[in-house]
Write a protein that holds these residues in place. Structure first.
Motif, PDB file in Angstrom:
ATOM      1  N   ALA A 104       9.886  17.082   2.263  1.00  0.00           N
ATOM      2  CA  ALA A 104       9.663  15.820   1.569  1.00  0.00           C
ATOM      3  C   ALA A 104       9.429  14.729   2.600  1.00  0.00           C
ATOM      4  O   ALA A 104       9.939  14.795   3.723  1.00  0.00           O
ATOM      5  CB  ALA A 104      10.879  15.464   0.724  1.00  0.00           C
ATOM      6  N   THR A 105       8.614  13.758   2.217  1.00  0.00           N
ATOM      7  CA  THR A 105       8.369  12.592   3.064  1.00  0.00           C
ATOM      8  C   THR A 105       8.698  11.354   2.253  1.00  0.00           C
ATOM      9  O   THR A 105       8.249  11.219   1.121  1.00  0.00           O
ATOM     10  CB  THR A 105       6.888  12.546   3.503  1.00  0.00           C
ATOM     11  N   VAL A 106       9.488  10.474   2.831  1.00  0.00           N
ATOM     12  CA  VAL A 106       9.929   9.296   2.074  1.00  0.00           C
ATOM     13  C   VAL A 106       9.695   8.015   2.881  1.00  0.00           C
ATOM     14  O   VAL A 106      10.037   7.951   4.062  1.00  0.00           O
ATOM     15  CB  VAL A 106      11.434   9.401   1.728  1.00  0.00           C
ATOM     16  N   PHE A 107       9.101   7.032   2.218  1.00  0.00           N
ATOM     17  CA  PHE A 107       8.940   5.696   2.785  1.00  0.00           C
ATOM     18  C   PHE A 107       9.824   4.715   2.016  1.00  0.00           C
ATOM     19  O   PHE A 107       9.816   4.721   0.782  1.00  0.00           O
ATOM     20  CB  PHE A 107       7.495   5.210   2.612  1.00  0.00           C
ATOM     21  N   VAL A 108      10.545   3.878   2.719  1.00  0.00           N
ATOM     22  CA  VAL A 108      11.266   2.775   2.066  1.00  0.00           C
ATOM     23  C   VAL A 108      10.575   1.477   2.480  1.00  0.00           C
ATOM     24  O   VAL A 108      10.481   1.169   3.669  1.00  0.00           O
ATOM     25  CB  VAL A 108      12.756   2.739   2.471  1.00  0.00           C
ATOM     26  N   LEU A 109      10.055   0.756   1.501  1.00  0.00           N
ATOM     27  CA  LEU A 109       9.270  -0.449   1.777  1.00  0.00           C
ATOM     28  C   LEU A 109       9.993  -1.709   1.321  1.00  0.00           C
ATOM     29  O   LEU A 109      10.657  -1.711   0.272  1.00  0.00           O
ATOM     30  CB  LEU A 109       7.921  -0.384   1.043  1.00  0.00           C
ATOM     31  N   PRO A 110       9.841  -2.789   2.079  1.00  0.00           N
ATOM     32  CA  PRO A 110      10.384  -4.075   1.638  1.00  0.00           C
ATOM     33  C   PRO A 110       9.567  -4.611   0.462  1.00  0.00           C
ATOM     34  O   PRO A 110       8.374  -4.330   0.339  1.00  0.00           O
ATOM     35  CB  PRO A 110      10.204  -4.971   2.870  1.00  0.00           C
ATOM     36  N   ILE A 111      10.221  -5.379  -0.418  1.00  0.00           N
ATOM     37  CA  ILE A 111       9.554  -5.992  -1.575  1.00  0.00           C
ATOM     38  C   ILE A 111       9.752  -7.500  -1.486  1.00  0.00           C
ATOM     39  O   ILE A 111      10.846  -7.948  -1.170  1.00  0.00           O
ATOM     40  CB  ILE A 111      10.192  -5.506  -2.899  1.00  0.00           C
ATOM     41  N   GLU A 112       8.703  -8.262  -1.755  1.00  0.00           N
ATOM     42  CA  GLU A 112       8.896  -9.712  -1.775  1.00  0.00           C
ATOM     43  C   GLU A 112       9.301 -10.207  -3.154  1.00  0.00           C
ATOM     44  O   GLU A 112      10.085 -11.139  -3.294  1.00  0.00           O
ATOM     45  CB  GLU A 112       7.626 -10.423  -1.310  1.00  0.00           C
ATOM     46  N   LYS A 113       8.731  -9.588  -4.170  1.00  0.00           N
ATOM     47  CA  LYS A 113       9.087  -9.945  -5.552  1.00  0.00           C
ATOM     48  C   LYS A 113       9.132  -8.686  -6.386  1.00  0.00           C
ATOM     49  O   LYS A 113       8.301  -7.779  -6.188  1.00  0.00           O
ATOM     50  CB  LYS A 113       8.033 -10.874  -6.158  1.00  0.00           C
ATOM     51  N   MET A 135       6.725   2.944  12.630  1.00  0.00           N
ATOM     52  CA  MET A 135       5.899   3.568  11.592  1.00  0.00           C
ATOM     53  C   MET A 135       5.329   2.505  10.651  1.00  0.00           C
ATOM     54  O   MET A 135       5.993   1.516  10.344  1.00  0.00           O
ATOM     55  CB  MET A 135       6.736   4.548  10.762  1.00  0.00           C
ATOM     56  N   LYS A 136       4.132   2.758  10.189  1.00  0.00           N
ATOM     57  CA  LYS A 136       3.489   1.908   9.185  1.00  0.00           C
ATOM     58  C   LYS A 136       3.010   2.805   8.048  1.00  0.00           C
ATOM     59  O   LYS A 136       2.794   4.009   8.246  1.00  0.00           O
ATOM     60  CB  LYS A 136       2.271   1.183   9.781  1.00  0.00           C
ATOM     61  N   LEU A 137       2.835   2.223   6.875  1.00  0.00           N
ATOM     62  CA  LEU A 137       2.191   2.940   5.773  1.00  0.00           C
ATOM     63  C   LEU A 137       0.791   2.361   5.604  1.00  0.00           C
ATOM     64  O   LEU A 137       0.631   1.162   5.346  1.00  0.00           O
ATOM     65  CB  LEU A 137       2.985   2.777   4.472  1.00  0.00           C
ATOM     66  N   ILE A 138      -0.216   3.218   5.776  1.00  0.00           N
ATOM     67  CA  ILE A 138      -1.598   2.791   5.562  1.00  0.00           C
ATOM     68  C   ILE A 138      -2.046   3.290   4.195  1.00  0.00           C
ATOM     69  O   ILE A 138      -1.901   4.468   3.885  1.00  0.00           O
ATOM     70  CB  ILE A 138      -2.536   3.348   6.655  1.00  0.00           C
ATOM     71  N   ILE A 139      -2.544   2.372   3.372  1.00  0.00           N
ATOM     72  CA  ILE A 139      -3.161   2.756   2.095  1.00  0.00           C
ATOM     73  C   ILE A 139      -4.649   2.458   2.229  1.00  0.00           C
ATOM     74  O   ILE A 139      -5.032   1.308   2.444  1.00  0.00           O
ATOM     75  CB  ILE A 139      -2.542   1.975   0.918  1.00  0.00           C
ATOM     76  N   ALA A 140      -5.475   3.509   2.145  1.00  0.00           N
ATOM     77  CA  ALA A 140      -6.918   3.347   2.322  1.00  0.00           C
ATOM     78  C   ALA A 140      -7.647   3.803   1.067  1.00  0.00           C
ATOM     79  O   ALA A 140      -7.431   4.919   0.598  1.00  0.00           O
ATOM     80  CB  ALA A 140      -7.404   4.147   3.519  1.00  0.00           C
ATOM     81  N   ILE A 141      -8.490   2.937   0.512  1.00  0.00           N
ATOM     82  CA  ILE A 141      -9.259   3.250  -0.691  1.00  0.00           C
ATOM     83  C   ILE A 141     -10.722   3.393  -0.301  1.00  0.00           C
ATOM     84  O   ILE A 141     -11.321   2.449   0.204  1.00  0.00           O
ATOM     85  CB  ILE A 141      -9.092   2.136  -1.748  1.00  0.00           C
ATOM     86  N   VAL A 142     -11.273   4.592  -0.510  1.00  0.00           N
ATOM     87  CA  VAL A 142     -12.668   4.847  -0.136  1.00  0.00           C
ATOM     88  C   VAL A 142     -13.416   5.453  -1.321  1.00  0.00           C
ATOM     89  O   VAL A 142     -12.807   5.925  -2.273  1.00  0.00           O
ATOM     90  CB  VAL A 142     -12.765   5.805   1.079  1.00  0.00           C
ATOM     91  N   MET A 169      -2.651   7.781   1.310  1.00  0.00           N
ATOM     92  CA  MET A 169      -1.434   7.179   1.859  1.00  0.00           C
ATOM     93  C   MET A 169      -1.121   7.903   3.160  1.00  0.00           C
ATOM     94  O   MET A 169      -1.025   9.132   3.175  1.00  0.00           O
ATOM     95  CB  MET A 169      -0.253   7.382   0.912  1.00  0.00           C
ATOM     96  N   ILE A 170      -0.946   7.143   4.220  1.00  0.00           N
ATOM     97  CA  ILE A 170      -0.744   7.735   5.547  1.00  0.00           C
ATOM     98  C   ILE A 170       0.433   7.055   6.242  1.00  0.00           C
ATOM     99  O   ILE A 170       0.414   5.848   6.448  1.00  0.00           O
ATOM    100  CB  ILE A 170      -2.014   7.557   6.415  1.00  0.00           C
ATOM    101  N   GLY A 171       1.438   7.846   6.574  1.00  0.00           N
ATOM    102  CA  GLY A 171       2.538   7.315   7.389  1.00  0.00           C
ATOM    103  C   GLY A 171       2.186   7.565   8.842  1.00  0.00           C
ATOM    104  O   GLY A 171       1.897   8.703   9.216  1.00  0.00           O
ATOM    105  N   ILE A 172       2.169   6.516   9.655  1.00  0.00           N
ATOM    106  CA  ILE A 172       1.623   6.683  11.007  1.00  0.00           C
ATOM    107  C   ILE A 172       2.348   5.782  12.004  1.00  0.00           C
ATOM    108  O   ILE A 172       2.769   4.683  11.666  1.00  0.00           O
ATOM    109  CB  ILE A 172       0.089   6.378  11.008  1.00  0.00           C
ATOM    110  N   ASP A 173       2.467   6.297  13.211  1.00  0.00           N
ATOM    111  CA  ASP A 173       3.052   5.501  14.283  1.00  0.00           C
ATOM    112  C   ASP A 173       2.200   4.247  14.514  1.00  0.00           C
ATOM    113  O   ASP A 173       0.973   4.299  14.451  1.00  0.00           O
ATOM    114  CB  ASP A 173       3.096   6.354  15.562  1.00  0.00           C
ATOM    115  N   GLU A 174       2.898   3.146  14.784  1.00  0.00           N
ATOM    116  CA  GLU A 174       2.226   1.860  14.998  1.00  0.00           C
ATOM    117  C   GLU A 174       1.067   1.962  16.002  1.00  0.00           C
ATOM    118  O   GLU A 174       0.034   1.316  15.846  1.00  0.00           O
ATOM    119  CB  GLU A 174       3.277   0.857  15.500  1.00  0.00           C
ATOM    120  N   LYS A 175       1.251   2.810  17.015  1.00  0.00           N
ATOM    121  CA  LYS A 175       0.241   2.916  18.089  1.00  0.00           C
ATOM    122  C   LYS A 175      -1.063   3.542  17.601  1.00  0.00           C
ATOM    123  O   LYS A 175      -2.096   3.429  18.272  1.00  0.00           O
ATOM    124  CB  LYS A 175       0.776   3.799  19.227  1.00  0.00           C
TER     125      LYS A 175
END
Ligand code: NI
Ligand code: NI
Ligand code: NI
Lengths: 109, 109, 109
Positions: free
Chosen positions: A96-105, C1-8, C45-51
């Motif tokens: 499993a891969t899990v991301f926890v993201l901050p929410i502004e609202k 880590m960052k989450l990249i969401i790419a719509i193509v 959806m891509i979890g990726i190192d900042e670099k």
């Protein structure tokens, strides 16, 4: 509030969905493919209070973590008599891969 | 820029989609199930300038908020004559969940 | 880590998927519609190192950016003889929208 995005294998999803329901955690399910996990997978989006994030992570870990299972491969009918006994072999399942993201609202209408 | 993720009931989605088009708001639609809303639901992803976040929240609220509607239940044919009149009953429809997320980078190619 | 969401656009997705695999980038694919791009589209959806964020942005840009292609329209059979020759016309194809989101926690089980 945090947004949890959890990607699990399809075969682990129904057990996880039940756990979320039992724990009164509302999860929206997306049908997804490929990438993180080779097999078909299911993505959950969960809006959750910060205090319950670890509880959700534990649920995902317990029901979906990568593990080895024994699987009996199908008997090869073309093989000679000596080879027809199928021995159980170890296979890797789950993950499993899990991301926890901050929410502004966070709003519910 | 912010990323808005809005989860609405399928029955409210087509009106909301039209509103987004009229307001020149580009929303990507995901087909989702369960969780936040019992019925089938639709998830929108919207990249939007910070100044327009409240405008989007108002649109979602106006077209999708939880509300009561009167519904006439089907007549029960097994019931005695006295019970065959179907009275409209109140049912809960709609409901929306919205997350506003911070963005570090937004690119269009 | 960052989450990249790419719509193509769907037509650009298979090439992009291959590039992700070649670069050992694990991307989860969502089937999405409308909004950012008129045609059917695919969301990654891509979890990726900042670099490696810029590397992913470059891949998306190179395989999916908005561009003009020449397309020969179908011949109009109702037209008079003079009009039956179909000339190639320029059409706009591709285009991508990418969000880079901060992550508070990233877990793999
Ligand atoms: Ni275990
Ligand atoms: Ni109202
Ligand atoms: Ni180019």
């Amino acid at each position: 509030m945090k947004l949890i995005i959890a990607i699990v294998q399809d075969k682990d999803a129904s057990q996880l969905s039940e756990q979320f329901i039992d724990a009164n955690i509302r999860a929206t399910k997306l049908s997804t493919t490929g990438g993180f996990l080779k097999a078909g997978n299911t993505t959950y989006m969960i809006g959750i209070d910060e205090k319950r994030v670890d509880e959700v992570l534990t649920m995902v870990k317990e029901s979906s973590h990568s593990r080895e299972e024994f699987m009996t491969p199908p008997v090869n009918l073309d093989a000679s008599m000596e080879d027809t006994t199928a021995y159980p072999v170890k296979v890797q399942v789950g993950g499993a891969t899990v991301f926890v993201l901050p929410i502004e609202k966070f709003k519910q209408f």
